[in-house]
Structure formats: C-alpha cells, structure tokens
Design a protein around this motif. Structure first.
Motif, short mmCIF file in Angstrom:
data_model
loop_
_atom_site.label_atom_id
_atom_site.label_comp_id
_atom_site.label_asym_id
_atom_site.label_seq_id
_atom_site.Cartn_x
_atom_site.Cartn_y
_atom_site.Cartn_z
N ALA A 26 0.63 -0.62 -0.10
CA ALA A 26 -0.14 0.42 -0.10
C ALA A 26 1.07 1.42 -0.12
CB ALA A 26 -0.93 0.13 1.25
N VAL A 27 2.27 1.35 0.29
CA VAL A 27 3.24 2.70 1.09
C VAL A 27 3.78 2.86 -0.65
CG1 VAL A 27 5.29 3.31 1.70
CG2 VAL A 27 3.26 2.64 2.91
N LEU A 28 3.66 1.27 -0.85
CA LEU A 28 4.86 1.58 -2.58
C LEU A 28 3.37 1.72 -3.30
CD1 LEU A 28 7.32 1.06 -3.90
CD2 LEU A 28 6.81 -1.42 -4.08
N TYR A 29 2.51 1.45 -3.32
CA TYR A 29 1.48 2.31 -4.36
C TYR A 29 0.94 3.99 -4.01
CZ TYR A 29 -2.53 2.08 -6.77
OH TYR A 29 -3.69 2.04 -7.72
N GLY A 30 1.00 4.56 -2.96
CA GLY A 30 0.95 5.39 -2.85
C GLY A 30 2.40 6.55 -3.10
N VAL A 31 3.81 6.24 -3.10
CA VAL A 31 4.72 6.33 -3.18
C VAL A 31 4.92 6.80 -4.76
CG1 VAL A 31 7.42 6.24 -2.83
CG2 VAL A 31 5.98 5.98 -1.03
N ILE A 32 4.59 5.26 -5.41
CA ILE A 32 4.47 5.67 -6.91
C ILE A 32 3.74 6.45 -7.27
CG2 ILE A 32 4.26 4.22 -8.87
CD1 ILE A 32 5.29 1.95 -7.28
N THR A 33 2.46 6.68 -6.96
CA THR A 33 1.31 7.69 -7.17
C THR A 33 1.99 9.35 -7.09
OG1 THR A 33 -0.45 6.79 -6.66
CG2 THR A 33 -0.72 8.78 -6.82
N ILE A 34 2.24 9.11 -6.18
CA ILE A 34 3.31 10.72 -5.75
C ILE A 34 4.29 11.21 -6.82
CG2 ILE A 34 4.65 12.36 -4.49
CD1 ILE A 34 3.19 10.35 -2.08
N PHE B 231 -1.32 14.53 -1.14
CA PHE B 231 -2.74 14.11 -0.09
C PHE B 231 -3.12 12.90 -0.91
CE2 PHE B 231 -6.86 14.11 -0.09
CZ PHE B 231 -7.69 14.34 0.70
N ILE B 232 -3.19 13.19 -2.20
CA ILE B 232 -3.28 11.91 -3.32
C ILE B 232 -2.50 10.61 -3.30
CG2 ILE B 232 -3.70 10.63 -5.42
CD1 ILE B 232 -4.45 13.93 -6.44
N GLY B 233 -1.14 10.76 -2.99
CA GLY B 233 -0.49 9.46 -3.09
C GLY B 233 -1.01 8.96 -1.81
N GLY B 234 -1.50 9.76 -0.45
CA GLY B 234 -1.59 9.15 0.70
C GLY B 234 -3.07 8.75 0.74
N PHE B 235 -3.87 9.26 -0.21
CA PHE B 235 -5.12 8.86 -0.03
C PHE B 235 -5.28 7.18 -0.82
CE2 PHE B 235 -8.98 8.05 -2.50
CZ PHE B 235 -10.20 8.70 -2.17
N LEU C 94 3.51 6.54 6.44
CA LEU C 94 4.81 6.35 5.46
C LEU C 94 4.89 6.84 4.72
CD1 LEU C 94 4.58 2.56 7.16
CD2 LEU C 94 6.74 4.34 7.19
N THR C 95 4.22 6.62 3.95
CA THR C 95 4.04 7.29 2.65
C THR C 95 4.75 8.78 2.34
OG1 THR C 95 1.84 6.20 1.20
CG2 THR C 95 2.59 8.22 0.38
N GLY C 96 4.46 9.61 3.42
CA GLY C 96 4.90 10.81 2.89
C GLY C 96 6.59 11.19 3.49
N PHE C 97 6.63 10.07 4.34
CA PHE C 97 8.26 10.03 4.98
C PHE C 97 8.94 9.48 3.37
CE2 PHE C 97 11.25 7.61 6.98
CZ PHE C 97 12.07 8.79 7.79
#
Length: 129
Positions: A9-17, A55-59, A75-78
């Motif tokens: 989930a965190v990797l998915y958010g970071v890739i989105t960002i 915000f979208i990446g965290g979402f 974790l995504t933001g960090f």
C-alpha cells in the motif's frame, strides 16, 4: 495488518506521488519553455500541485491498505520526503533548509490526512467492540 500488505500500500502511494510529480514537472517545464512565464510566477501552482500529489498518494495508500490510514499516509509521506532528502544530500551535497523542513513536515501531515480519508472512503474494516 501484515507487513506485505502495508508495504504494498505504501509503495502504491509513493509511486502515485512520483507519477503525479513527473507529469506536473513535464507540464510546468513545457509552460516555462514555450511561454513567457518565469519560475516565480508559477511557484504557487507548483506548491499546490505538490500538496495535492502528497494528498492523493496518501489517499491511494490508505485506500489500498483499507486500515490504519494514519500510519499508511505517514509512511508514504515520510518515504517521499526521505527520498527527496537523500537525493538532495547525496546528489547536491546540501541538507534541508528550515523552510524545506517545514514544507516536508506539512507534506507528511497532508499524506496522513489523505491516508485517513482513503481508508474511510474505501470502506475499511471497522473495529468490533
């Protein structure tokens, strides 16, 4: 929540960002190249897009994980902020300034809010009483 699901989930958010950031960078660079705009005139828009992408990446990470949105978004933001720090420190040989530190703390907070909202809107699991 197991570590594999959390990491995915965190990797998915970071890739989105990163995808949003790359797309926005391309658009802004084209605007700067082919118009008479300068960097100072679009700095507000760059800041807005940065916060929106976090915000979208965290979402997205909260929606993918379906629980513990605060942790997933944080974790995504960090990880995003740490990656930027490593690039700046190792590649450019400079540390964060005070202003950059404040921005990145706000980025992490924004990603946390996105993670919380992502869990709540994706129908995450509820705690039994």
């Amino acid at each position: 929540m197991d570590a594999k699901k959390l990491g995915g989930a965190v990797l998915y958010g970071v890739i989105t960002i990163l995808l949003i950031a790359i797309t926005a960078s391309l658009v802004f660079s084209i605007l700067l190249r082919f118009t008479d705009l300068d960097e100072h005139s679009i700095s507000l828009f760059v800041t807005i897009v940065s916060f929106l992408s976090l915000f979208i990446g965290g979402f997205m990470s909260g929606g993918k994980g379906k629980q513990k949105g605060l942790i997933l978004g944080g974790l995504t933001g960090f990880i995003y902020s740490f990656s930027v720090f490593l690039f700046q420190y190792l590649g450019l040989d400079s540390l964060f300034t005070l202003e950059q530190t404040v921005y990145h703390l706000c980025y992490i907070t924004t990603a946390m809010m996105g993670g919380i909202l992502g869990v709540n809107l994706s129908g995450g699991t509820t705690r039994d009483s």
